[in-house]
Design an enzyme around this catalytic site. Structure first.
Site, mmCIF file in Angstrom:
data_model
loop_
_atom_site.group_PDB
_atom_site.id
_atom_site.type_symbol
_atom_site.label_atom_id
_atom_site.label_comp_id
_atom_site.label_asym_id
_atom_site.label_seq_id
_atom_site.Cartn_x
_atom_site.Cartn_y
_atom_site.Cartn_z
ATOM 1 N N GLU A 282 81.367 27.066 6.681
ATOM 2 C CA GLU A 282 81.770 28.325 7.303
ATOM 3 C C GLU A 282 82.540 29.152 6.283
ATOM 4 O O GLU A 282 83.041 28.622 5.291
ATOM 5 C CB GLU A 282 82.694 28.075 8.507
ATOM 6 C CG GLU A 282 82.130 27.215 9.602
ATOM 7 C CD GLU A 282 83.157 26.937 10.689
ATOM 8 O OE1 GLU A 282 84.296 27.449 10.581
ATOM 9 O OE2 GLU A 282 82.830 26.197 11.633
ATOM 10 N N ASP B 252 93.161 34.158 14.851
ATOM 11 C CA ASP B 252 93.209 34.009 16.308
ATOM 12 C C ASP B 252 93.657 35.318 16.945
ATOM 13 O O ASP B 252 94.731 35.840 16.631
ATOM 14 C CB ASP B 252 94.176 32.891 16.704
ATOM 15 C CG ASP B 252 93.649 31.512 16.368
ATOM 16 O OD1 ASP B 252 92.488 31.423 15.937
ATOM 17 O OD2 ASP B 252 94.393 30.535 16.549
ATOM 18 N N LEU C 137 87.497 33.423 6.280
ATOM 19 C CA LEU C 137 87.922 34.756 6.723
ATOM 20 C C LEU C 137 86.705 35.664 6.829
ATOM 21 O O LEU C 137 85.729 35.494 6.094
ATOM 22 C CB LEU C 137 88.928 35.346 5.724
ATOM 23 C CG LEU C 137 90.211 34.535 5.486
ATOM 24 C CD1 LEU C 137 91.017 35.141 4.339
ATOM 25 C CD2 LEU C 137 91.051 34.467 6.757
ATOM 26 N N GLU D 104 90.109 21.121 13.308
ATOM 27 C CA GLU D 104 89.883 20.488 12.011
ATOM 28 C C GLU D 104 90.561 19.126 11.914
ATOM 29 O O GLU D 104 91.596 18.869 12.546
ATOM 30 C CB GLU D 104 90.405 21.397 10.893
ATOM 31 C CG GLU D 104 89.671 22.721 10.838
ATOM 32 C CD GLU D 104 90.340 23.766 9.965
ATOM 33 O OE1 GLU D 104 89.648 24.700 9.537
ATOM 34 O OE2 GLU D 104 91.554 23.667 9.730
ATOM 35 N N THR E 102 85.060 24.588 5.103
ATOM 36 C CA THR E 102 85.368 26.018 5.190
ATOM 37 C C THR E 102 85.573 26.640 3.804
ATOM 38 O O THR E 102 85.425 25.975 2.792
ATOM 39 C CB THR E 102 86.627 26.246 6.041
ATOM 40 O OG1 THR E 102 87.743 25.609 5.399
ATOM 41 C CG2 THR E 102 86.457 25.667 7.423
#
Length: 570
Positions: free
Chosen positions: A440, A160, A443, A245, A402
């Site tokens: 996804e 973020d 990182l 999530e 993820t």
């Protein structure tokens, strides 16, 4: 889980791999020449010295077979593409970036639609103009759009780089009633999102939390109807917790957590505490309390009494009941919000999706501590993801997972991580339940090793005639100047080509079996309680050791040099 499944030794028999590497004098070997678009069949007799003749075939038919292996790729836009002031900034720069993405043959983009921006002025005072402008720009470049209903704060999670809180008027409710937020055993409040404990409490100027989420999604549909009906918006990912999530905020950097800490349980607000006390009284164990022996955010599992491997509380009746209750509350939360989303977007030609976090640290320990504190009751002898997959099947939702880029060898030994086995387990749960699975990267990655791992997870058995198993799509995190700079962008374009099964961008999703149908109403033929009982681990799908369409060393550099040469020559 059988580790041999990772290295491909248990690859199922009869898998019709389309391009084979074995050499044999007694079998017909199929090879495809991309440049000449021909399929060659060597003579099967060992004594033959006759030169093989190329057999021409229908190019369209071949491409259709290859397109069954096509995995569309989307790029996540910047977190702050719409500012806190609800303004689309740097529009010209964004257009240049989108143009470059389109030229690279990206299928579309994903964007967070922040609750804290759109409904910031007050209850039901929605301001969609900036997002409409953004979506129309995306449309002008012929890109598809995945929209995230982001009911959480941006800021405090890994990656973020901006701060977008949830609406101020919602936070003000918490000033007088802080129990609307997730709370750890020390009483610290996490204001990243609302606690699931207030899902059905009318604390927000006459509305419950679920009603606020529902009204927000309803307003989105009403204001974006034309972009939905025209096929621009194809995917609605419903935010279900921190970072969007389906989990508890057990590992938040704003609370002092540092990888690979086990995290903390987040059920100590007065509402969840009361719910638990009522449940233990109901079953005749009023003496059972919420855990006080599970350590702190940055403990290791063996440093706590709860997660101690051989005789921890998690193995005892009291601990098992708590973990079942804790994970059940999370599943009910996801089920209720997805049901509302299904009703809002009923009949729209789009997909619903929900994201599950890739909590890979401590996966290779007995207690799976980091997963347990997040609400994923997953152990060696208990599958914590099957119920989630079944719940998403109920609402016709895609399971988005993820950490697809991660490999075990890249993780510090102390964390006892197992991202490869975790991805295999979760994706297999989705496929076994007959739902679509997307993913996804956790990182940002710009290297061929990370990309090759993603390609492997997108097509675990490689390219084959059936195109199964295959991920429904992949979203790259995220758009940045670094991604668009060289040599990173050349490598990314090669990655796109591989995800597309070495085919050109396909503008007709039905050709790769992604035709969108009107969203149907959620199923009610199975109870959620029954889902929760089905925790028996299943055999995961087989995985190749390496992808059969890897990006080779220096390939992107050579491709870039070739493009430069041809450009100068022309």
């Amino acid at each position: 889980m059988n580790p041999n499944l990772i290295n491909g030794t248990n690859l199922h028999k009869g898998s019709s791999v389309f391009v084979k590497s074995e050499e044999s004098n007694k079998r017909v070997q199929w090879r495809f020449s991309i440049q000449e678009r021909s399929l060659r069949t060597p003579q099967v007799t060992a004594s033959s010295t006759t030169e093989t003749k190329a057999t021409k075939f229908n190019t369209t038919a071949y491409e259709d077979k290859m397109l069954t292996n096509y995995v569309p790729v989307y790029v996540m836009l910047q977190l702050g593409v719409i500012t806190n002031d609800n303004v689309l900034e740097n529009e010209e720069k964004l257009k240049k970036q989108l143009k470059k993405l389109k030229q690279s043959q990206v299928d579309g983009v994903m964007v967070d639609v922040w609750w804290g921006i759109v409904e910031s002025k007050g209850p039901k005072q929605y301001q969609w103009s900036a997002y409409r402008s953004l979506f129309e720009i995306v449309q002008s470049f012929g890109l598809k759009l995945q929209a995230i209903m982001s009911f959480h704060r941006c800021g405090g999670n890994i990656g973020d780089d901006v701060n977008i809180p949830i609406p101020k008027w919602v936070l003000e409710v918490g000033d007088s009633n802080p129990d609307i937020f997730y709370t750890n055993k020390s009483g610290n409040r996490n204001k990243e999102c609302l606690s699931l404990s207030v899902d059905n409490l009318s604390l927000f100027q006459g509305r419950t939390a679920v009603e606020m989420y529902r009204d927000y999604m309803k307003s989105f549909r009403e204001n974006m109807e034309d972009l939905i009906s025209s096929g621009v918006i194809i995917d609605i990912e419903v935010g279900l917790g921190p970072a969007g999530e389906l989990r508890y905020p057990s590992y938040s950097e704003t609370q002092g957590w540092v990888f690979p800490g086990i995290g903390e349980f987040q059920c100590y607000d007065k509402y969840l505490r009361s719910d638990y006390e009522e449940e233990v009284r109901r079953i005749g164990h009023p003496e059972w309390k919420l855990p006080e022996n599970a350590g702190e955010y940055n403990n290791l599992p063996e440093e706590t009494e709860f997660f101690e491997y051989s005789n921890g509380t998690y193995l005892k009746e009291e601990g098992q009941f708590f973990l079942s209750w804790y994970s059940r509350k999370l599943l009910l939360h996801g089920d209720q919000i997805l049901d509302e989303a299904n009703k809002v977007f009923l009949g729209c030609k789009l997909k619903l999706a929900a994201k599950v976090s890739g909590i890979h640290w401590w996966y290779k320990t007995e207690s799976h501590a980091a997963e347990l504190t997040a609400g994923y009751y997953n152990l060696k002898n208990r599958d914590g993801y099957r119920a989630m997959a079944k719940m998403m099947r109920r609402h016709h939702a895609i399971l988005n997972f993820t950490c697809l880029e991660m490999r075990n060898t890249e993780q510090p030994a102390i964390a006892k991580s197992g991202p490869q086995e975790l991805v295999q387990q979760v994706l297999s749960c989705g496929w076994s339940e007959g739902i679509e699975v997307a993913g996804e990267n956790a990182l940002p990655r710009f290297d061929r090793d990370g990309y090759n791992q993603i390609i492997l997870n997108a097509r675990p058995n490689g390219i084959n005639q059936d195109g199964k198993p295959r991920m429904f799509g992949f979203t790259y995190l995220r758009l940045s100047d670094k991604l668009l700079s060289e040599p990173n962008f050349s490598t990314f374009k090669t990655f796109l080509k591989r995800m597309h099964a070495n085919q050109e961008y396909c503008s007709e999703p039905e050709r790769y079996n992604h035709k969108l149908f009107p969203l149907e109403r959620s199923r009610n033929d199975e109870s959620l309680e029954k889902f929760m009982e089905e925790t028996e681990p299943i055999d995961p799908f087989p995985w190749l050791a390496e992808t059969d369409t890897s990006i080779r060393p220096y390939e992107s550099v050579l491709s870039r040099l070739r493009s430069t040469f041809l450009r100068k020559k022309s």
